[in-house]
Design a protein around this motif. Structure first.
Motif, PDB file in Angstrom:
ATOM      1  N   SER A 195       0.803  -1.221   0.000  1.00  0.00           N
ATOM      2  CA  SER A 195       0.000   0.000   0.000  1.00  0.00           C
ATOM      3  C   SER A 195       0.838   1.274   0.000  1.00  0.00           C
ATOM      4  O   SER A 195       0.323   2.363  -0.225  1.00  0.00           O
ATOM      5  CB  SER A 195      -1.002   0.005   1.158  1.00  0.00           C
ATOM      6  OG  SER A 195      -0.354   0.204   2.379  1.00  0.00           O
ATOM      7  N   SER A 240      -5.842   3.001  11.608  1.00  0.00           N
ATOM      8  CA  SER A 240      -5.019   3.933  12.346  1.00  0.00           C
ATOM      9  C   SER A 240      -5.540   3.871  13.778  1.00  0.00           C
ATOM     10  O   SER A 240      -5.985   2.802  14.201  1.00  0.00           O
ATOM     11  CB  SER A 240      -5.057   5.336  11.743  1.00  0.00           C
ATOM     12  OG  SER A 240      -4.132   6.167  12.430  1.00  0.00           O
ATOM     13  N   ASN A 296     -11.599   6.481   6.014  1.00  0.00           N
ATOM     14  CA  ASN A 296     -11.404   6.270   4.577  1.00  0.00           C
ATOM     15  C   ASN A 296     -11.399   7.543   3.752  1.00  0.00           C
ATOM     16  O   ASN A 296     -11.108   7.495   2.555  1.00  0.00           O
ATOM     17  CB  ASN A 296     -12.467   5.309   4.039  1.00  0.00           C
ATOM     18  CG  ASN A 296     -12.116   3.878   4.368  1.00  0.00           C
ATOM     19  OD1 ASN A 296     -10.941   3.524   4.448  1.00  0.00           O
ATOM     20  ND2 ASN A 296     -13.122   3.057   4.599  1.00  0.00           N
ATOM     21  N   SER A 355      -9.281   9.842   4.427  1.00  0.00           N
ATOM     22  CA  SER A 355      -7.912  10.353   4.591  1.00  0.00           C
ATOM     23  C   SER A 355      -7.122  10.157   3.300  1.00  0.00           C
ATOM     24  O   SER A 355      -7.451   9.300   2.483  1.00  0.00           O
ATOM     25  CB  SER A 355      -7.207   9.618   5.734  1.00  0.00           C
ATOM     26  OG  SER A 355      -7.976   9.662   6.908  1.00  0.00           O
ATOM     27  N   ASP A 356      -6.069  10.942   3.157  1.00  0.00           N
ATOM     28  CA  ASP A 356      -5.256  10.916   1.939  1.00  0.00           C
ATOM     29  C   ASP A 356      -4.162   9.845   2.068  1.00  0.00           C
ATOM     30  O   ASP A 356      -3.094  10.098   2.614  1.00  0.00           O
ATOM     31  CB  ASP A 356      -4.640  12.315   1.731  1.00  0.00           C
ATOM     32  CG  ASP A 356      -3.934  12.444   0.390  1.00  0.00           C
ATOM     33  OD1 ASP A 356      -3.666  11.402  -0.255  1.00  0.00           O
ATOM     34  OD2 ASP A 356      -3.639  13.582  -0.007  1.00  0.00           O
ATOM     35  N   THR A 357      -4.452   8.652   1.532  1.00  0.00           N
ATOM     36  CA  THR A 357      -3.492   7.553   1.678  1.00  0.00           C
ATOM     37  C   THR A 357      -2.317   7.684   0.694  1.00  0.00           C
ATOM     38  O   THR A 357      -1.246   7.145   0.945  1.00  0.00           O
ATOM     39  CB  THR A 357      -4.176   6.181   1.473  1.00  0.00           C
ATOM     40  OG1 THR A 357      -4.898   6.211   0.240  1.00  0.00           O
ATOM     41  CG2 THR A 357      -5.140   5.866   2.594  1.00  0.00           C
ATOM     42  N   LYS A 358      -2.531   8.407  -0.401  1.00  0.00           N
ATOM     43  CA  LYS A 358      -1.409   8.636  -1.337  1.00  0.00           C
ATOM     44  C   LYS A 358      -0.346   9.482  -0.656  1.00  0.00           C
ATOM     45  O   LYS A 358       0.852   9.255  -0.805  1.00  0.00           O
ATOM     46  CB  LYS A 358      -1.914   9.342  -2.602  1.00  0.00           C
ATOM     47  CG  LYS A 358      -2.702   8.432  -3.505  1.00  0.00           C
ATOM     48  CD  LYS A 358      -2.615   8.915  -4.969  1.00  0.00           C
ATOM     49  CE  LYS A 358      -3.484   8.051  -5.862  1.00  0.00           C
ATOM     50  NZ  LYS A 358      -4.871   8.563  -5.970  1.00  0.00           N
ATOM     51  N   TYR A 400       0.086   9.596   2.507  1.00  0.00           N
ATOM     52  CA  TYR A 400       0.728   8.744   3.519  1.00  0.00           C
ATOM     53  C   TYR A 400       1.856   7.928   2.885  1.00  0.00           C
ATOM     54  O   TYR A 400       2.932   7.777   3.463  1.00  0.00           O
ATOM     55  CB  TYR A 400      -0.269   7.806   4.223  1.00  0.00           C
ATOM     56  CG  TYR A 400       0.422   7.048   5.341  1.00  0.00           C
ATOM     57  CD1 TYR A 400       0.498   7.585   6.618  1.00  0.00           C
ATOM     58  CD2 TYR A 400       1.079   5.836   5.088  1.00  0.00           C
ATOM     59  CE1 TYR A 400       1.196   6.939   7.629  1.00  0.00           C
ATOM     60  CE2 TYR A 400       1.785   5.184   6.085  1.00  0.00           C
ATOM     61  CZ  TYR A 400       1.836   5.728   7.358  1.00  0.00           C
ATOM     62  OH  TYR A 400       2.548   5.093   8.345  1.00  0.00           O
ATOM     63  N   SER A 441       1.505   1.349   6.030  1.00  0.00           N
ATOM     64  CA  SER A 441       0.088   1.457   5.708  1.00  0.00           C
ATOM     65  C   SER A 441      -0.505   2.561   6.567  1.00  0.00           C
ATOM     66  O   SER A 441      -0.151   2.710   7.740  1.00  0.00           O
ATOM     67  CB  SER A 441      -0.626   0.136   6.023  1.00  0.00           C
ATOM     68  OG  SER A 441      -2.016   0.368   6.199  1.00  0.00           O
ATOM     69  N   ALA A 442      -1.412   3.320   5.953  1.00  0.00           N
ATOM     70  CA  ALA A 442      -2.044   4.422   6.688  1.00  0.00           C
ATOM     71  C   ALA A 442      -3.042   3.912   7.723  1.00  0.00           C
ATOM     72  O   ALA A 442      -3.571   4.673   8.514  1.00  0.00           O
ATOM     73  CB  ALA A 442      -2.755   5.338   5.706  1.00  0.00           C
ATOM     74  N   TYR A 443      -3.296   2.598   7.717  1.00  0.00           N
ATOM     75  CA  TYR A 443      -4.328   2.031   8.589  1.00  0.00           C
ATOM     76  C   TYR A 443      -3.761   1.388   9.851  1.00  0.00           C
ATOM     77  O   TYR A 443      -4.428   0.585  10.490  1.00  0.00           O
ATOM     78  CB  TYR A 443      -5.172   1.018   7.817  1.00  0.00           C
ATOM     79  CG  TYR A 443      -6.024   1.675   6.752  1.00  0.00           C
ATOM     80  CD1 TYR A 443      -7.316   2.083   7.046  1.00  0.00           C
ATOM     81  CD2 TYR A 443      -5.521   1.921   5.484  1.00  0.00           C
ATOM     82  CE1 TYR A 443      -8.096   2.703   6.088  1.00  0.00           C
ATOM     83  CE2 TYR A 443      -6.284   2.547   4.516  1.00  0.00           C
ATOM     84  CZ  TYR A 443      -7.575   2.935   4.825  1.00  0.00           C
ATOM     85  OH  TYR A 443      -8.336   3.564   3.886  1.00  0.00           O
TER      86      TYR A 443
END
Ligand SMILES: *Cc1c(COP(=O)(O)O)cnc(C)c1O
Length: 418
Positions: free
Chosen positions: A22, A203, A364, A366-369, A371, A388-390
């Motif tokens: 991810s 997270s 969901n 949130s900006d995972t890119k 991260y 992983s942002a999670y």
């Protein structure tokens, strides 16, 4: 090394998130650790905010724990027979929780929650259970569930290989939303609710106090067994996990991670009337060749004893986490980057998001890119955050103020590039 690993091990890893899918890039292969640091096989050093995904609250190669493990190994690594150290660890853990009478040790968090649910179903005589979107309880079939059409519906399998017939007994509710729980109770014949009281797998999203209190009441009202999954938060959020923070008594609590001091240990503990349904006292079957393994128990015992002797560490770990998060927020704001965070004891979680999420839907957004960029850049600079942002981040006792400051200064450097 990952290419070589992929030739022999599926995806090159033995647990998926380690593959960096991810966030992109290649995972470093770790050779050793000491205190707050790890070194990869190429000799690069990283400040470790993962700490084996939580277990190592005293950092890598803590001397007390290391000695306990070595002493145990010398006496024999496994007997499959009862040993004294199991009794000692059980006593130390149960002493902390007035509402938990009996415990059973297993080898992982997955086993702990799976067995706890079997027990809860047997006790309540009902098949349906409620879990919350965004909570993770290991990879057993009935817990690998996604929301059906909208929350508060019967779940659908979130993985191929899980029969629909298994997950149809799992209802999904929305975290921090008591009405969604009530809806589930009205829809199904629910005998058990499982929740991470401090959710650490989207997270970090702690439950609101009034929500957990209401959840306890609703379970009482329907005669449902309430399971707190504290595999992550146990001995991490505080010495007594969520109990220190909310004072709410679950009927069964599951443990893992810190309870094994870095060795494979899980456990579930509960009220006598429930636990005594378990084999060999009662009819609910549960077993394990290596359960209560003396080496693993010794690591756990050394860890829990040391925590009980040093209960003040949680305050200083929390201060470090707060310092890290508040400074990162400041830097983010200066760079026009949305940033919000939660800290609970030695756990921290942050979101590249203008809101502070309270449930999985909000997480969901949130900006995972961003991260992923953050992760790549920090890793290159020698800071090992979760890929992983999670995931939740962890502070360990050997982390110094200087380590936190270095992290902040490095973030200051890279913030404009993410
Ligand atoms: C890690 C985790 C599990 C699963 O534990 P494993 O030891 O990985 O099987 C279960 N529940 C929670 C809350 C966890 O964080």
């Amino acid at each position: 090394m990952i290419k070589e690993a992929q030739k022999y091990i599926v995806g090159g890893v033995n647990s998926p998130v380690r593959a960096f899918k991810s966030v992109g890039g290649e995972p470093p292969f770790i050779e050793r650790g000491k205190g707050a640091y790890i070194w990869d096989i190429e000799g690069n050093r990283y400040l470790d905010y993962i700490q084996s995904w939580g277990p190592l609250i005293f950092g890598h190669c803590d001397e007390t724990i290391e000695e306990a493990i070595i002493e145990a190994v010398k006496k024999g690594v496994s007997f499959g027979a009862p040993t004294k150290v199991e009794v000692e660890l059980a006593k130390e853990v149960l002493e902390l929780f007035p509402h938990l009478d009996l415990i059973r040790f297993v080898n992982s968090g997955t086993e702990a929650t799976m067995s706890a649910i079997r027990l809860a179903r047997a006790y309540s005589g009902k098949d349906d259970i409620i879990k919350f979107e965004g909570c993770y309880h290991g990879h057993s079939d009935s817990l690998l569930v996604s929301a059906g059409s909208g929350a508060a519906t019967f779940g659908v399998p979130s993985s191929p290989g899980v029969p629909k017939d298994f997950t149809k007994h799992t209802l999904l509710a929305k975290y921090n939303d008591i009405n969604s729980v009530k809806e589930c109770f009205e829809k199904g014949d629910v005998g058990c609710v499982i929740i991470e009281p401090i959710a650490g797998n989207m997270s970090l999203v702690p439950a609101k106090k009034e929500f957990l209190a209401e959840l306890r009441e609703v379970c009482n009202h329907y005669g449902a067994v309430l399971i707190f999954d504290e595999v992550m938060s146990g001995f991490r959020a505080g010495l007594r996990g969520s109990y220190d923070i909310y004072g709410i008594k679950a009927d069964i609590v599951t443990f893992g991670k810190v309870i094994g001091g870095g060795m494979p240990v899980g456990a579930f503990a509960g009220k006598k009337e429930i636990m005594q349904l378990l084999s060999p006292v009662g009819p609910v079957y549960q077993a394990g060749t290596l359960s209560g393994n003396p080496v693993a128990m010794s690591a756990g015992l050394a860890t829990i004893k040391k925590l009980k002797q040093n209960p003040e560490i949680y305050k200083s770990l929390e201060e470090k986490a707060k310092k890290l998060m508040s400074e990162m927020k400041k830097i983010s704001q200066e760079n026009g980057v949305d940033f919000n965070y939660n800290v609970v004891g030695s756990m921290f979680g942050f979101f590249f998001n203008s809101i502070l999420p309270e449930n999985f839907d909000e997480v969901n957004t949130s900006d995972t890119k961003r991260y992923a960029k953050f992760h790549n850049k920090m890793l290159k600079e020698g800071f090992y955050f979760a890929p992983s942002a999670y995931e939740t981040g962890f502070i360990c006792t050997p982390m110094k103020d200087e380590d936190i400051e270095n992290t902040i200064n490095t973030y200051k450097k890279i913030a404009k590039e993410i």
